[in-house]
Every structure is written in C-alpha cells, then in structure tokens.
Design a protein around this motif. Structure first.
Motif, PDB file in Angstrom:
ATOM      1  N   ARG A 213      68.670 -29.466 104.058  1.00  0.00           N
ATOM      2  CA  ARG A 213      69.564 -28.883 103.605  1.00  0.00           C
ATOM      3  C   ARG A 213      69.994 -29.765 102.975  1.00  0.00           C
ATOM      4  O   ARG A 213      71.558 -29.712 101.939  1.00  0.00           O
ATOM      5  CB  ARG A 213      70.419 -28.106 105.035  1.00  0.00           C
ATOM      6  N   THR A 233      69.607 -24.595  97.001  1.00  0.00           N
ATOM      7  CA  THR A 233      69.550 -24.904  98.677  1.00  0.00           C
ATOM      8  C   THR A 233      70.554 -23.636  99.432  1.00  0.00           C
ATOM      9  O   THR A 233      70.684 -23.302 100.532  1.00  0.00           O
ATOM     10  CB  THR A 233      69.732 -26.164  99.114  1.00  0.00           C
ATOM     11  N   LYS A 234      71.372 -23.349  98.598  1.00  0.00           N
ATOM     12  CA  LYS A 234      72.788 -22.530  99.061  1.00  0.00           C
ATOM     13  C   LYS A 234      72.070 -20.758  99.709  1.00  0.00           C
ATOM     14  O   LYS A 234      72.857 -20.201 100.169  1.00  0.00           O
ATOM     15  CB  LYS A 234      73.673 -22.660  98.108  1.00  0.00           C
TER      16      LYS A 234
END
Lengths: 262, 257
Positions: A213, A233-234
């Motif tokens: 992350r 990633t979000k």
C-alpha cells in the motif's frame, strides 16, 4: 522509434508470457504493462511466479513463449553488448540483499559503475558514498564488509546499489521480508521517496500488504501463473475479487487453497 | 523395472551433462580473448590457487619423494639395482607423481573452495545480481579462475617436483647411506627436458580441470546449504576422476612421441 513515440508506450509490457520448469507451469500467459513513472506491486502467494516474472524481464530466466518489450522494443533473446546496454536501464534490490561478500560496502554500491560502465574507482567511490547518504548510511560504513551490517543496513546498501547508476527501472524483490516492523517501514519510506524523487518506473513483489500500500500506485495479483486482478492501490479494498480479498486479509478460508498435507 | 530403460536414461543424462559442460567450457574459454579481462581477479586467484596451496602440496611432495625413494631402494635391492634410486625418483616425480599428487591435493583444496564460493553466490542470488549490474557472471567469475589455475598449476608443480626430489635426497643420504653429491649428479644427468615439460603440461591441464569443475558445479548448485554441499562434493569427485583419466590420456600421448 522517436523519443516522443516511446513516451506514449508503456515502459514495460508483457504479453502472453509463459514459463514452465519441468512439469510445473509457473507463468501461464502473463499480460501486464507498466507505465512510465508508475510503481506497480505484484502480490501473490509463495511460488506463484512473482520472482520468475521479473527474472524474465531481466533475461535471467528465458520465457518459453510470449513477448516482453521495454520502451517498445522486444527484449527476449538479447545478447552481447545489446543485452549489456539493456540491463543498464535496471536496478534491482534483491530479497536477501545479494551483496558481494568479498567486497567492501562502497565497492558493492559502485560495482555496476566500475564494471558495467567503466567509471574510475575514485569517482565511483564518491558516487557510492553519495548514494549511501541517500539511504541514510554514513561514510563510516563504506569500508565495512557486508557481513558486519545488520539486515536492515544490508537492505539499505542493496537499495543504494540499485540506484547507484541512476536506472530508469527499479525492481524490488520482497524489500521488507525478514525486517522488524519499524525497519520495514523505514525501507518502505526509502523506496517510496526514491521512486518519487528519481521518477523511475518500479515493479516490486511482496507479501507484505502494508508495504504494498505504501510503495505502489497500482497492484496486480498473480495466482496460478496468471494475473487475476490489476487495479489502483486505492481500490484494492474494494476489488470484489474473492482471491484478492482472501489474500489481503490473510484468511485461511477462501478460494485460494494451500497445499498442506496433514 | 526395465533394465534397458534405466541404462538408456542414465546414458542420455550423461550425454546431456556432457553437452552442458561443453557449452559452459566454450563460453568461459571464449571470454579469455574478449575484453575486458579482469587482471586483478586473475592475480588474486593465482595467489589463492597457487601460493596458498604451496604448503599442502609441498608437504605431500616431500613425503611422496621420501616414500618413493624407500620403495625403489627396497625393490631395486632385490636385483642389486639400488644405485638407480635417484634416476627413478626424479623420473617418477617429474613425469607422474608431482603433477598427479599436486593435482589431487589442489582438487581437494581449490575445487571445493571454488564450488562452495560460487555455489553460495548462486543460492544467495549474487550471480543474478552480477547480471543486473551489466556484468557477465561467466566472464567475471569463471574465466579468471580458469586462467589463474592454468598459469598457477605448472609453477606449483615445478616447485613440488623440486621438493619431491629433495624428499628423496634427504632419505637417500640420511637413511640409505647414499653420497649426496653423487645422488644429485645422477639426478641431474638423468632427467631430460621432456620429463619436466610433460609433467608441466599435465599440470596445466589438471589446473584447467580443477577450476572448471569447481566453477561448473558451483554455478549449477541448487537449493540452500545442502545444494552447496553437494556441489562441493561433486566438484572434488569429478575433478579427481577427470585428472586421473586425463593423466592416462596425456601419458599415452607423450609415450607415443
């Protein structure tokens, strides 16, 4: 190909890459592309083919079929000086550091400059000390042997070696494995800042979701030799993919069955 | 189990291994004429292979010469031919025992060390790291060791030959009541250039075999500590067998002259 045309292409692209070792299929048609300046993390269980994927890009492992292009140029089967020139685009941080025991720290960092690019030793040493400073290590470690360093310091030296020749692409193989959580976070910060400041393209492989992350802006998951999820990633927590859900939460129950004999 | 299938499988595996060693050798040898040549690494390896093997090879040569002298004296005495001890000692040492004993001792010491070092580099990804740093691992690790071994072994064997003859001289003059100056004169008058050169050529070939087996087995080691251990054992065993086999072939060639 013009520089302008190159900038529109993905930095690295894999299409239908397959690799098997004997009867074991490790990569079963990987399709993946990484844009310029992007930081991609490949996640997946042990033995899912993450390391083999980056070794295929580097030419350390030759794929059985498929295409690998960097800056739009096919790189499979490069030899001799073309291969040397191609490899100069890369830096790599290995899982165990892979520092050369027989050389002092500074020579480890400067190795690619001295051997790969013919930089004079004096100048290479100055560059090595400058790169060591970038990863938070003082010049006092320059003459130490790698065996005299802690695991965290070895990773930092490995990172300094990876960035020593100002590469365009950096690979990070399990950068936080074997480190305590604080040192792991320090290494994550170093990777994130290095990738951001140098503007390089990065591919990392890790099991460590906290690390994934922090250091990536995109994540891809590899399972049974295929990319089964690829996204920002979000979005990883809302992937809607049960394999990804199981992996990121570290659950024993789910579609991923570990081969455990009782 | 079908015995023919088993024999066939073993034979095919042997052919495949021979092919892999041949390709590895050709690659390593081709780098001897392609710059850059790592001269400092070659010098370091010459020190490791030649200079640091001197104590063990010297001691072995000394006792071999001493024992050879005693045995030839005992055998020669049965036919009243004990006066030929100096000639047979120098012939045995320079043509056979010097190169072979030194080769086997260096195989045990150096092939094992090379295989362990390169094997550890393989399993800790240091060889992959060399590749990513635009350095050909065969050129950097294998070729310098091959060159160093081929240069060092003849020098080492020349010294071992002298020590071996000296071992015979010490026993002959102190135990068997030979006259020292007569012993040395007989030795010097008997030995020919061919005796010495054939031994030195053999030792260069043995050096090549030792470095090649150490590097090949180290380079192809798999797994962890167990894999490195197996590579080390294989390096010593294969180098020793190849040295003895090559010795027979080279001796046949020199005899045919």
């Amino acid at each position: 190909m013009s520089e302008e045309a190159k900038t529109k292409l993905p930095k690295i692209a894999l299409k239908g890459v397959k690799k098997r070792f004997g009867p074991k299929v490790v990569l079963d048609g990987i399709d993946l592309s990484v844009g310029r300046g992007e930081s991609l993390v490949i996640i997946g269980g042990s033995g899912s083919g993450k390391s083999v994927t980056i070794k295929c890009v580097l030419g350390i492992v030759r794929p059985d079929s498929g295409s690998i292009t960097v800056d739009g140029e096919e790189v499979s089967g490069l030899r001799g000086s073309k291969r040397d020139a191609y490899l100069r685009k890369f830096g790599m941080l290995f899982q165990g550091g892979a520092l050369f025991d027989s050389l002092p720290v500074w020579e480890n960092v400067a190795f690619g400059l001295i051997q790969g690019r013919g930089v004079a030793r004096k100048q290479a040493r100055d560059i090595a000390i400058e790169k060591l400073a970038k990863v938070g290590l003082g010049s006092e470690v320059a003459n130490l042997s790698p065996a005299e360093l802690s695991g965290g310091m070895q990773k930092r030296v490995g990172l300094a070696r990876a960035i020593a020749a100002d590469p365009e692409i950096i690979f990070f193989d399990e950068p936080t494995t074997g480190l305590d959580p604080i040192m792991a976070d320090i290494i994550n910060d170093l990777i994130a800042s290095t990738v951001h400041n140098l503007g390089v393209t990065a591919i990392s492989i890790t099991h460590d979701m906290a690390s994934a992350r922090k250091i990536s802006n995109r994540i891809a998951m590899l399972y049974h030799g295929k990319i089964i999820w690829d996204g920002a990633t979000k979005d990883i927590d809302n992937s809607g993919n049960p394999y990804v859900e199981q992996f990121i939460h570290g659950r024993a129950q789910g579609p991923i069955k570990m081969e455990v004999r009782r | 189990m079908n015995i023919f299938a088993t024999v066939g499988r073993v034979f095919l595996a042997f052919l495949a291994l021979t092919g892999r060693v041949a390709v590895f050798t050709a690659d390593a040898v081709s780098h001897t004429v392609r710059p850059p040549i790592f001269w400092m690494t070659i010098l370091k390896q010459m020190l490791r292979i030649g200079y640091f093997s001197l104590p063990v090879v010297g001691l072995t040569a000394f006792f071999t010469g001493a024992v050879l002298c005693l045995q030839i004296y005992i055998g020669g005495n049965r036919y009243g031919a004990e006066a030929f001890v100096p000639q047979i000692v120098v012939l045995g040492i320079t043509r056979e025992l010097g190169p072979v004993i030194a080769g086997l001792m260096v195989a045990g010491r150096v092939a094992a060390a090379i295989a362990a070092e390169i094997g550890t580099m393989r399993v800790t990804e240091q060889i992959d790291a060399l590749t990513t740093l635009s350095t050909n691992p065969v050129k950097y690790l294998v070729t310098p060791r091959l060159i160093a071994a081929v240069i060092s072994m003849p020098i080492l064997v020349a010294v071992a030959d002298s020590i071996g003859v000296f071992g015979g001289y010490i026993v002959a003059t102190n135990t068997l009541n030979f006259n020292g100056s007569v012993y040395l004169r007989n030795t010097a008058n008997f030995i020919t250039q061919d005796d010495v050169v054939s031994g030195l050529v053999k030792s260069a070939v043995f050096g090549f075999i030792i470095a090649l087996m150490g590097c090949y087995n180290g380079f192809n080691s798999k797994g962890g500590a167990q894999g490195v251990g197996a590579a080390t054992t294989n390096a010593v065993v294969s180098a020793s067998i190849l040295i003895l086999g090559a010795n027979y072939i080279l001796t046949s060639v020199f005899f045919a002259k």
